[in-house]
Write a protein that holds these residues in place. Structure first.
Motif, short mmCIF file in Angstrom:
data_model
loop_
_atom_site.label_atom_id
_atom_site.label_comp_id
_atom_site.label_asym_id
_atom_site.label_seq_id
_atom_site.Cartn_x
_atom_site.Cartn_y
_atom_site.Cartn_z
N GLY A 263 77.68 -43.65 -7.30
CA GLY A 263 76.72 -43.22 -8.30
C GLY A 263 75.51 -44.14 -8.36
O GLY A 263 74.36 -43.68 -8.46
N GLU A 264 75.74 -45.45 -8.29
CA GLU A 264 74.63 -46.41 -8.31
C GLU A 264 73.79 -46.29 -7.04
O GLU A 264 72.55 -46.40 -7.08
CB GLU A 264 75.19 -47.83 -8.44
N GLU A 265 74.45 -46.05 -5.91
CA GLU A 265 73.72 -45.88 -4.65
C GLU A 265 72.81 -44.65 -4.71
O GLU A 265 71.65 -44.68 -4.30
CB GLU A 265 74.71 -45.74 -3.49
N ALA A 266 73.35 -43.55 -5.25
CA ALA A 266 72.57 -42.32 -5.39
C ALA A 266 71.38 -42.53 -6.32
O ALA A 266 70.25 -42.13 -6.02
CB ALA A 266 73.45 -41.18 -5.89
N LEU A 267 71.63 -43.19 -7.46
CA LEU A 267 70.56 -43.41 -8.44
C LEU A 267 69.44 -44.25 -7.84
O LEU A 267 68.24 -43.98 -8.08
CB LEU A 267 71.14 -44.10 -9.67
N ALA A 268 69.78 -45.24 -7.02
CA ALA A 268 68.77 -46.06 -6.36
C ALA A 268 67.91 -45.22 -5.42
O ALA A 268 66.68 -45.40 -5.35
CB ALA A 268 69.44 -47.20 -5.60
N ILE A 269 68.53 -44.28 -4.72
CA ILE A 269 67.77 -43.41 -3.81
C ILE A 269 66.83 -42.49 -4.60
O ILE A 269 65.68 -42.27 -4.23
CB ILE A 269 68.72 -42.60 -2.91
N TYR A 270 67.32 -41.94 -5.73
CA TYR A 270 66.47 -41.07 -6.54
C TYR A 270 65.22 -41.81 -7.01
O TYR A 270 64.11 -41.26 -7.00
CB TYR A 270 67.22 -40.55 -7.77
N ARG A 271 65.41 -43.05 -7.43
CA ARG A 271 64.26 -43.82 -7.92
C ARG A 271 63.33 -44.21 -6.77
O ARG A 271 62.11 -44.21 -6.92
CB ARG A 271 64.75 -45.05 -8.68
N GLU A 272 63.92 -44.50 -5.63
CA GLU A 272 63.13 -44.83 -4.44
C GLU A 272 62.25 -43.67 -4.01
O GLU A 272 61.09 -43.85 -3.62
CB GLU A 272 64.09 -45.22 -3.30
N THR A 273 62.80 -42.45 -4.10
CA THR A 273 62.09 -41.26 -3.61
C THR A 273 61.34 -40.51 -4.71
O THR A 273 60.70 -39.50 -4.45
CB THR A 273 63.08 -40.30 -2.94
N GLY A 274 61.44 -40.99 -5.96
CA GLY A 274 60.74 -40.32 -7.06
C GLY A 274 61.35 -38.99 -7.47
O GLY A 274 60.65 -38.13 -8.01
N ASP A 275 62.65 -38.82 -7.22
CA ASP A 275 63.33 -37.56 -7.56
C ASP A 275 63.79 -37.63 -9.02
O ASP A 275 64.93 -37.97 -9.33
CB ASP A 275 64.52 -37.34 -6.62
N ARG A 276 62.89 -37.29 -9.95
CA ARG A 276 63.17 -37.46 -11.37
C ARG A 276 64.26 -36.50 -11.86
O ARG A 276 65.07 -36.86 -12.72
CB ARG A 276 61.89 -37.26 -12.18
N PHE A 277 64.28 -35.29 -11.31
CA PHE A 277 65.33 -34.34 -11.73
C PHE A 277 66.71 -34.88 -11.36
O PHE A 277 67.62 -34.92 -12.19
CB PHE A 277 65.10 -32.98 -11.08
N ALA A 278 66.86 -35.31 -10.10
CA ALA A 278 68.15 -35.85 -9.67
C ALA A 278 68.50 -37.11 -10.47
O ALA A 278 69.67 -37.35 -10.78
CB ALA A 278 68.14 -36.15 -8.18
N GLU A 279 67.50 -37.91 -10.82
CA GLU A 279 67.75 -39.09 -11.64
C GLU A 279 68.31 -38.69 -13.00
O GLU A 279 69.26 -39.31 -13.50
CB GLU A 279 66.46 -39.89 -11.83
N GLY A 280 67.75 -37.63 -13.59
CA GLY A 280 68.25 -37.16 -14.89
C GLY A 280 69.69 -36.71 -14.80
O GLY A 280 70.51 -37.03 -15.68
N VAL A 281 70.03 -35.96 -13.74
CA VAL A 281 71.41 -35.49 -13.56
C VAL A 281 72.34 -36.68 -13.30
O VAL A 281 73.47 -36.74 -13.82
CB VAL A 281 71.47 -34.47 -12.40
N ALA A 282 71.86 -37.65 -12.51
CA ALA A 282 72.69 -38.82 -12.19
C ALA A 282 72.97 -39.64 -13.44
O ALA A 282 74.07 -40.18 -13.61
CB ALA A 282 71.99 -39.68 -11.14
#
Length: 462
Positions: A263-282
């Motif tokens: 989960g932390e790995e995924a959240l880091a990728i969302y923030r790296e790529t600017g994927d705000r929707f995926a960040e919200g779900v994560a």
């Protein structure tokens, strides 16, 4: 009529009258002049994008805030190529900025300018936009039309994309048999067309369906295949989403530390790529893990962060899912009035967007709230509705969990045989799915209820 309103009304009439007094050729010339002036003020025209359906990394341009206006001036000035360009940019910018209705309107306007496969792809993209905004019925019509156009043109790639889009919509609205059939079609079409990006996306989405249906081992295999493809293709945003899904599977199978790490790995990728929707779900997923670990204050704070982000993006479906999870937390904290209010808000959203699967989950939460506040009849009705929906959409995990929860209802009514039957049936389902965490919680609840009733704890089914 107030003076200001009267002025605005007359001004609009005068403006329209003045416009209509211009000769058609003069109007066309003036629109062309306005078009050129806006373009010049914004630093010129953006580059032409690749054809629809080809990979495209949207880069912002100074004309984007005026793209719809530029497209309209281009129409009136008979600049067909420029109109298509700016309709495309208005649509892409709308999707990027979560302005779902604006994006849908631009994609549909663009579709009217195109034919054949390009028209089908524009309609498919319009369907994606309206689905993101919570309009499943309109989205389904658009996907079906895109699929029809793709088949008419014998375009395997678009057919696979349209089938995959329709499959995800069917999954989200509880029609799992059709969703699975469409995913299988889409996967075969992607492989036939040697379209590796499409194949990777279908694998990831098909894995989510298998997870919903409790086929956890199959889901994990498909997710790992998808991650390998995303890495091969260098697609970091989708790699992040797949890792996030793998985190959920790990959590469901009792691998708590692995789930948190993923989960932390995924959240880091969302923030790296600017994927705000995926960040919200994560963030919502992280809140669930904190809730299950008993870290309730952190969980509630994380739900609040998730909700703020999802509401800012206008994603009603995910907002409803986050609200349903928050209601569950509030129930665990015995804040029953807040839990009921939030659960009813979540239910309204799920019914609005046609999310039957999660509607059933929230009904189960609401049933427990009713039971804990002494409303046994309302609890019985909510459990009945929840279990009926789980059976309808094939949600075996929550069917098992809510059967275990409903055993408390039978305890309250003094029906120990019914309580034992509901609990053992629920645990058998959860064991078949490998859901160790939910079984552990069900065991704790059952032992507490048996102690209160003065009876021997139930045995797990063989």
């Amino acid at each position: 009529m107030k003076a200001e309103s009267a002025y605005l009304f007359r001004h609009a009439l005068l403006r329209d009258a003045a416009y209509q007094l211009q000769l058609p050729t003069d109007r066309e010339r003036l629109h062309g002049f306005a078009f050129e002036l806006i373009e010049a003020l914004c630093g010129g025209r953006p580059a032409e994008p690749p054809p629809l359906g080809k990979p495209f990394r949207f880069a912002t341009h100074a004309t984007d805030p005026f793209a719809t206006e530029l497209a309209e001036h281009a129409r009136a000035a008979r600049l067909e190529g420029a109109r298509r360009l700016y309709l495309r940019r208005a649509a892409e910018a709308g999707d990027r900025n979560y302005r779902h209705e604006a994006a849908r309107a631009a994609w549909q306007s663009l579709a009217m300018e195109l034919g054949g496969v390009d028209r089908g792809e524009a309609l498919r993209r319009a369907g994606q936009s309206v689905k993101a905004g919570g309009g499943p019925r309109v989205a389904e019509d658009l996907f079906e039309e895109a699929l029809r156009l793709a088949r008419a043109a014998s375009d395997r790639r678009l057919e696979g994309q349209a089938a995959a889009s329709l499959a995800t919509l069917c999954r989200e609205t509880g029609r799992n048999d059709r969703a699975e059939s469409l995913y299988q079609q889409a996967l075969a079409l992607a492989r036939e067309a040697a379209d590796r990006p499409l194949e990777s996306i279908v694998l990831g989405n098909f894995a989510s369906l298998c997870h919903d249906l409790g086929r956890v081992a199959e889901a994990e295999r498909l997710i790992r295949d998808a991650i390998a493809l995303y890495r091969e293709l260098g697609d970091r945003p989708l790699e992040g989403r797949a890792i996030g899904n793998l985190s959920l599977v790990a959590g469901d199978t009792g691998r708590a530390e692995e789930a948190e790490r993923l989960g932390e790995e995924a959240l880091a990728i969302y923030r790296e790529t600017g994927d705000r929707f995926a960040e919200g779900v994560a963030l919502s997923s992280a809140a669930i893990r904190l809730q299950h670990a008993g870290r309730f204050d952190e969980s509630e704070t994380t739900y609040a962060r998730s909700l703020a982000l999802l509401r800012d993006l206008g994603n009603r479906r995910s907002e409803g899912m986050c609200l349903g999870n928050l209601a569950s937390l509030l129930h665990d904290r015995r804040r029953f009035a807040d839990a009921e209010r939030i659960a009813l808000e979540a239910l309204a959203i799920h019914r609005e967007v046609g999310n039957r699967r999660v509607e059933g989950i929230v009904e189960g939460t609401l049933a427990s709230v009713y039971l804990d506040t002494g409303r046994v009849g309302e609890a019985a009705g909510a459990f009945e509705r929840a279990l009926a929906i789980h059976h309808e959409v094939g949600n075996r995990r929550f069917e098992g969990a809510h059967l275990c929860d409903s055993s408390r209802l039978h305890f309250v009514r003094g029906n120990l045989d019914d309580a034992r039957r509901a609990w053992t049936t629920g645990v058998a389902i959860l064991r078949a799915l490998g859901d160790a965490e939910t079984i552990k919680r069900a065991m704790t609840t059952m032992q507490r209820e048996c102690a209160k009733a003065g009876v021997e704890p139930f045995r797990e089914p063989d």
